[in-house]
Design a protein around this motif. Structure first.
Motif, PDB file in Angstrom:
ATOM      1  N   ARG A  52       0.864  -1.181   0.000  1.00 12.42           N
ATOM      2  CA  ARG A  52       0.000   0.000   0.000  1.00 12.42           C
ATOM      3  C   ARG A  52       0.901   1.231   0.000  1.00 12.42           C
ATOM      4  NH1 ARG A  52      -4.954  -0.520   4.104  1.00 12.42           N
ATOM      5  NH2 ARG A  52      -5.507   1.325   2.878  1.00 12.42           N
ATOM      6  N   TRP A  53       0.717   2.089  -0.986  1.00 15.74           N
ATOM      7  CA  TRP A  53       1.654   3.190  -1.168  1.00 15.74           C
ATOM      8  C   TRP A  53       1.610   4.187  -0.023  1.00 15.74           C
ATOM      9  CZ3 TRP A  53       5.261   2.598  -4.611  1.00 15.74           C
ATOM     10  CH2 TRP A  53       6.110   3.660  -4.891  1.00 15.74           C
ATOM     11  N   SER A  54       0.433   4.490   0.497  1.00 14.89           N
ATOM     12  CA  SER A  54       0.317   5.528   1.521  1.00 14.89           C
ATOM     13  C   SER A  54       0.954   5.106   2.835  1.00 14.89           C
ATOM     14  CB  SER A  54      -1.153   5.867   1.751  1.00 14.89           C
ATOM     15  OG  SER A  54      -1.870   4.693   2.112  1.00 14.89           O
ATOM     16  N   ALA A  55       0.730   3.886   3.246  1.00 14.22           N
ATOM     17  CA  ALA A  55       1.179   3.448   4.572  1.00 14.22           C
ATOM     18  C   ALA A  55       2.373   2.507   4.515  1.00 14.22           C
ATOM     19  CB  ALA A  55       0.031   2.776   5.303  1.00 14.22           C
ATOM     20  N   GLY A  56       2.696   2.021   3.341  1.00 15.13           N
ATOM     21  CA  GLY A  56       3.822   1.102   3.235  1.00 15.13           C
ATOM     22  C   GLY A  56       3.542  -0.284   3.773  1.00 15.13           C
ATOM     23  N   VAL A  57       2.280  -0.630   3.953  1.00 16.75           N
ATOM     24  CA  VAL A  57       1.928  -1.955   4.460  1.00 16.75           C
ATOM     25  C   VAL A  57       2.123  -2.985   3.358  1.00 16.75           C
ATOM     26  CG1 VAL A  57       0.085  -3.369   5.420  1.00 16.75           C
ATOM     27  CG2 VAL A  57       0.289  -0.961   6.085  1.00 16.75           C
ATOM     28  N   ALA A  58       2.782  -4.074   3.691  1.00 17.14           N
ATOM     29  CA  ALA A  58       3.133  -5.091   2.696  1.00 17.14           C
ATOM     30  C   ALA A  58       2.286  -6.341   2.847  1.00 17.14           C
ATOM     31  CB  ALA A  58       4.612  -5.454   2.833  1.00 17.14           C
ATOM     32  N   TYR A  59       2.090  -7.010   1.737  1.00 11.77           N
ATOM     33  CA  TYR A  59       1.343  -8.265   1.679  1.00 11.77           C
ATOM     34  C   TYR A  59       2.176  -9.261   0.871  1.00 11.77           C
ATOM     35  CZ  TYR A  59      -2.487  -5.107   2.871  1.00 11.77           C
ATOM     36  OH  TYR A  59      -3.277  -4.166   3.475  1.00 11.77           O
ATOM     37  N   TYR A  60       2.126 -10.539   1.273  1.00 13.67           N
ATOM     38  CA  TYR A  60       2.945 -11.545   0.607  1.00 13.67           C
ATOM     39  C   TYR A  60       2.151 -12.814   0.352  1.00 13.67           C
ATOM     40  CZ  TYR A  60       6.792  -8.592   2.159  1.00 13.67           C
ATOM     41  OH  TYR A  60       7.641  -7.525   2.379  1.00 13.67           O
ATOM     42  N   ALA A  61       2.516 -13.498  -0.713  1.00 16.68           N
ATOM     43  CA  ALA A  61       2.027 -14.855  -0.925  1.00 16.68           C
ATOM     44  C   ALA A  61       2.692 -15.756   0.104  1.00 16.68           C
ATOM     45  CB  ALA A  61       2.361 -15.315  -2.343  1.00 16.68           C
ATOM     46  N   ASP A  62       1.988 -16.789   0.526  1.00 10.23           N
ATOM     47  CA  ASP A  62       2.545 -17.703   1.539  1.00 10.23           C
ATOM     48  C   ASP A  62       3.867 -18.307   1.081  1.00 10.23           C
ATOM     49  OD1 ASP A  62      -0.657 -19.053   2.685  1.00 10.23           O
ATOM     50  OD2 ASP A  62       0.433 -17.223   3.228  1.00 10.23           O
ATOM     51  N   SER A  63       4.005 -18.528  -0.205  1.00 11.53           N
ATOM     52  CA  SER A  63       5.194 -19.204  -0.727  1.00 11.53           C
ATOM     53  C   SER A  63       6.466 -18.370  -0.597  1.00 11.53           C
ATOM     54  CB  SER A  63       4.975 -19.570  -2.203  1.00 11.53           C
ATOM     55  OG  SER A  63       4.704 -18.417  -2.968  1.00 11.53           O
ATOM     56  N   VAL A  64       6.329 -17.067  -0.372  1.00  9.70           N
ATOM     57  CA  VAL A  64       7.527 -16.217  -0.306  1.00  9.70           C
ATOM     58  C   VAL A  64       7.683 -15.516   1.048  1.00  9.70           C
ATOM     59  CG1 VAL A  64       7.364 -15.815  -2.796  1.00  9.70           C
ATOM     60  CG2 VAL A  64       6.466 -14.096  -1.206  1.00  9.70           C
ATOM     61  N   LYS A  65       6.718 -15.699   1.941  1.00  6.71           N
ATOM     62  CA  LYS A  65       6.804 -15.050   3.249  1.00  6.71           C
ATOM     63  C   LYS A  65       8.084 -15.449   3.963  1.00  6.71           C
ATOM     64  CE  LYS A  65       1.953 -14.295   4.410  1.00  6.71           C
ATOM     65  NZ  LYS A  65       0.790 -14.767   5.205  1.00  6.71           N
ATOM     66  N   GLY A  66       8.749 -14.451   4.539  1.00  2.88           N
ATOM     67  CA  GLY A  66       9.983 -14.709   5.261  1.00  2.88           C
ATOM     68  C   GLY A  66      11.215 -14.729   4.388  1.00  2.88           C
ATOM     69  N   ARG A  67      11.015 -14.750   3.061  1.00  2.00           N
ATOM     70  CA  ARG A  67      12.158 -14.766   2.148  1.00  2.00           C
ATOM     71  C   ARG A  67      12.209 -13.509   1.269  1.00  2.00           C
ATOM     72  NH1 ARG A  67      12.395 -18.451  -1.807  1.00  2.00           N
ATOM     73  NH2 ARG A  67      10.135 -18.679  -2.007  1.00  2.00           N
ATOM     74  N   PHE A  68      11.059 -12.987   0.901  1.00  2.00           N
ATOM     75  CA  PHE A  68      10.989 -11.809   0.028  1.00  2.00           C
ATOM     76  C   PHE A  68      10.531 -10.601   0.837  1.00  2.00           C
ATOM     77  CE2 PHE A  68      10.050 -14.076  -4.308  1.00  2.00           C
ATOM     78  CZ  PHE A  68      11.144 -14.907  -4.094  1.00  2.00           C
ATOM     79  N   THR A  69      11.023  -9.436   0.446  1.00  4.56           N
ATOM     80  CA  THR A  69      10.618  -8.192   1.071  1.00  4.56           C
ATOM     81  C   THR A  69      10.330  -7.146  -0.006  1.00  4.56           C
ATOM     82  OG1 THR A  69      12.013  -8.614   3.003  1.00  4.56           O
ATOM     83  CG2 THR A  69      11.226  -6.362   2.699  1.00  4.56           C
TER      84      THR A  69
END
Length: 121
Positions: A52-69
């Protein structure tokens, strides 16, 4: 005219890292979400990460959580994807996308042309 241009793809061994970057040009987007998708050969395009551009909140697919940022830079109008601990199954063409509103859900309005990421075992 809106243009999203990806950079940073390449080939890396399993366990390695790559950083993708997406630059936006053309009209001013304002506060709308950006994201990354990927498409492997013979498979459907899938959501990887969004922010989310305004708040910088990130969302991830389960397959990449903990590895991608995913991160965004307001001043440069760029969104990056830092990929660590890469696996062969991460091999795909990665696409940058911009969503209709400031939430990375649904179908994006704009797409980049994609950048190839290849992870070898």
């Amino acid at each position: 005219q809106v243009e999203l241009v990806e950079s940073g793809g390449g080939s890396v061994q399993a366990g390695g890292s790559l950083r993708l970057s997406c630059a936006a040009s053309g009209r001013t987007f304002g506060d709308i979400a950006r994201g990354w998708f990927r498409q492997a050969p013979g498979k459907a395009r899938e959501f990887v990460a969004g922010v989310r551009w305004s708040a910088g909140v990130a969302y991830y697919a389960d397959s990449v959580k903990g590895r991608f940022t995913i991160s965004r830079d307001n001043a440069k109008n760029t969104v990056d994807l830092q990929m660590n601990s890469l696996k062969p199954e991460d091999t795909a063409v990665y696409f940058c996308a911009a969503f209709p509103r400031d939430l990375p859900v649904g179908k994006p309005d704009y797409w980049g042309r994609g950048t190839q990421v290849t992870v070898t075992s």
